[in-house]
Design a protein around this motif. Sequence first.
Motif, short mmCIF file in Angstrom:
data_model
loop_
_atom_site.label_atom_id
_atom_site.label_comp_id
_atom_site.label_asym_id
_atom_site.label_seq_id
_atom_site.Cartn_x
_atom_site.Cartn_y
_atom_site.Cartn_z
N GLY A 216 26.19 93.50 16.39
CA GLY A 216 27.12 92.83 15.65
C GLY A 216 26.65 91.27 16.44
N MET A 217 26.22 91.27 17.70
CA MET A 217 26.47 89.62 18.81
C MET A 217 25.12 89.13 18.59
N ASN A 218 25.15 87.31 18.86
CA ASN A 218 24.35 86.68 18.13
C ASN A 218 23.34 86.49 19.11
N ASP A 219 22.34 85.80 19.37
CA ASP A 219 21.59 86.03 20.27
C ASP A 219 21.59 85.27 21.33
N VAL A 220 22.73 84.54 21.66
CA VAL A 220 23.01 84.17 23.30
C VAL A 220 24.04 85.30 23.66
N GLU A 221 24.92 85.72 22.58
CA GLU A 221 26.40 87.09 23.35
C GLU A 221 24.84 88.37 23.53
N GLY A 222 23.87 88.20 23.39
CA GLY A 222 23.37 89.50 23.27
C GLY A 222 22.91 89.12 24.89
N LYS A 223 22.10 88.22 24.77
CA LYS A 223 21.20 87.67 26.32
C LYS A 223 22.08 87.74 27.43
N ALA A 224 23.10 87.67 27.33
CA ALA A 224 24.23 87.64 27.90
C ALA A 224 24.58 89.70 28.32
N TYR A 225 25.21 90.28 27.40
CA TYR A 225 25.90 90.99 28.04
C TYR A 225 23.73 91.96 28.17
N MET A 226 22.98 91.76 28.49
CA MET A 226 21.68 92.51 28.91
C MET A 226 21.64 91.80 29.80
N ALA A 227 22.01 90.76 30.37
CA ALA A 227 21.58 90.20 31.45
C ALA A 227 23.08 91.34 32.55
N LEU A 228 23.81 91.37 31.68
CA LEU A 228 24.98 91.49 32.73
C LEU A 228 25.29 93.53 33.25
#
Length: 281
Positions: free
Chosen positions: A34-46
Amino acid sequence: MTTANVEHFREDLDVTPSIEYINEVGHEFTSALGMNDVEGKAYMALLRTGPITASSLAKDLNIDRAKAYRMVEKLSADGFISMSFSSPKKCIPIDPENAYAACLERKEKELKNFREMGKKIIPRVKGVVCARFGSNTPSFRILHGTDKIYSAIENLLEDDSKIVYMVTTSDDVAKMYHSAIPEKITKLEERGGKVRLIIDIEDRKMIPFLKRLNATDVRLGALPSNGRMIISENSLVMSNINKINEDPSKDYALSTNASEMINSIFSLCSLLWKNSKDVDV
């Protein structure tokens, strides 16, 4: 296992996934959460780099620091990251398996509460209204949020239409895969109906999503907008929103059963279908 097979297996282990594949996996996983595009990129980056500060995360993603801090607070509240006690604080990603389990538990609890509420409130509502149900009076609704829009599309697919047109972007198709839409499409086809999907770009990495959507036929065509048009013989869900993937809460759509509007849009979709080319999925 032969020596040759062992060597081949070792070579496979040494292959580094392409950035396209990494992004595809990340987008599919975070969309399911349920993450949006920016949230998803942030989580995957972490997950890839390990704990970093919100300020560093903002720099890596090239976003405003204030936006990054708000995003970190939301991800933390949703249980996808935790914060260290160090100074400055660092964002620590939750293990993917635990994040998925927590998300599933939350959704199951919400669904259970919603069902229980429905059992109580529907009889009460029916007890205080006197209007005749099932009226054919033309109506319009504004749907707010991607979840509500997909729910309306699911309801649209439950009628007995012979043909349903889905005109939308490939990114929207990727998100639909995580809803009940593919299942509803399959059931409509079992009833003898057809779902004709028209997408905007021929991107090979989208083929898996196109297959999983279960549309009867898929064609590549020029979309009239960056939004979506989902239409049956009785209902229409339509939106004209740029970058519909950026923030699900800002996704709006019109839903109507007005016959004149439906006939016009259905004719437009039929024309788009004739002028589109087949996509091999």
